[in-house]
Design an enzyme around this catalytic site. Structure first.
Site, mmCIF file in Angstrom:
data_model
loop_
_atom_site.group_PDB
_atom_site.id
_atom_site.type_symbol
_atom_site.label_atom_id
_atom_site.label_comp_id
_atom_site.label_asym_id
_atom_site.label_seq_id
_atom_site.Cartn_x
_atom_site.Cartn_y
_atom_site.Cartn_z
ATOM 1 N N LYS A 185 3.335 -5.649 -2.526
ATOM 2 C CA LYS A 185 2.399 -4.523 -2.570
ATOM 3 C C LYS A 185 2.705 -3.709 -3.829
ATOM 4 C CE LYS A 185 0.382 -1.476 0.911
ATOM 5 N NZ LYS A 185 0.676 -0.709 2.110
HETATM 6 O O1 G3P Z 1 -0.249 1.259 4.406
HETATM 7 C C1 G3P Z 1 -1.055 2.120 3.718
HETATM 8 C C2 G3P Z 1 -1.956 3.017 4.518
HETATM 9 O O2 G3P Z 1 -2.555 2.342 5.563
HETATM 10 C C3 G3P Z 1 -1.418 4.370 4.851
HETATM 11 O O3 G3P Z 1 -2.186 5.068 5.773
HETATM 12 O O4 G3P Z 1 -2.505 6.923 7.368
HETATM 13 O O5 G3P Z 1 -0.680 7.075 5.650
HETATM 14 O O6 G3P Z 1 -3.054 7.273 4.979
HETATM 15 P P1 G3P Z 1 -2.092 6.678 5.957
#
Ligand code: G3P
Length: 214
Positions: A83
């Site tokens: 990633k």
């Molecule tokens: O893994 C990346 C992403 O899904 C993070 O989500 O909820 O922290 O914006 P969030």
């Protein structure tokens, strides 16, 4: 649409995998930090639970550092997807990974131009963060629609991985748009099956079943 779980919590991953619907896992530095365990230990554990793409994020922000980390992560397991953040140094690393047969998930995507660059660099997955756009009053799912339109126009092979998913409606919209993957927190995966009419209907069937002579 493929279902990935967005967590580094091995207990949650194990439980979600037991449903038989899980295609892969995405993690990020925040999710890894929550486990309180060393990065490589967690990633190795996850690889033992799920036989599918497992995203593990680099933490360098320069090309040389990212390249080194990408190589190390790819060595852990054949299912590792490196990633990489959507910055210019990151795109250089995506291209290097492409040339070295390492799968990539380009993360922190907030615009269609960023997604176009990631596809041109040879990304395996692009991760538009829909919830974080919603948080600042931008329609996160509009970005997904734009990316799908652009990728279809040029037959880019980069898969659209909807990330930063906060609720089942994000999943519905992702599926309606034909997104390749949706990565969801454990809580959202569990919400997908729920409907009050199902619960009411089942309770009534169970109640009536008691009246059937045995
Ligand atoms: O893994 C990346 C992403 O899904 C993070 O989500 O909820 O922290 O914006 P969030």
């Amino acid at each position: 649409m493929k279902f990935f779980i967005d967590t580094a919590d091995v207990k949650e991953i194990r439980e979600a995998a037991s449903y038989g619907l899980l295609d892969g896992v995405t993690t990020n530095p925040t999710l890894i930090a929550r486990t309180g365990k060393p990065f490589h230990t967690v990633i190795k554990e996850i690889c033992e639970v799920v036989d599918g793409p497992i995203s593990a994020e680099v933490t360098s922000i320069d090309f040389e550092g990212m390249k080194r980390e990408a190589g190390e992560l790819a060595e852990i397991h054949e299912n590792i997807v490196v990633k990489i953040p959507l910055i210019m140094e990151g795109l250089k690393c995506v291209r290097w990974c492409f040339e070295n047969n390492i799968d990539t998930n380009v993360t922190l995507c907030f615009s269609p131009t960023q997604a176009l660059l990631a596809a041109k660099a040879g990304a395996t997955y692009i991760s538009p963060f829909v919830g974080r756009l919603d948080d600042i009053s931008h329609e996160g799912m509009d970005l997904v629609a734009q990316i799908i339109e652009i990728y279809n126009a040029y037959d880019y092979e980069t898969e659209v991985l909807v990330a930063s998913v906060r609720h089942p409606l994000h999943v519905v919209e992702a599926a309606r748009m034909g997104a390749d993957v949706c990565t969801m927190p454990f809580s959202v995966i569990n919400q997908l099956v729920k409907h009050p009419l199902t619960d009411l209907g089942l309770a009534k069937f169970m109640e009536d079943w008691k009246k059937v002579p045995k």
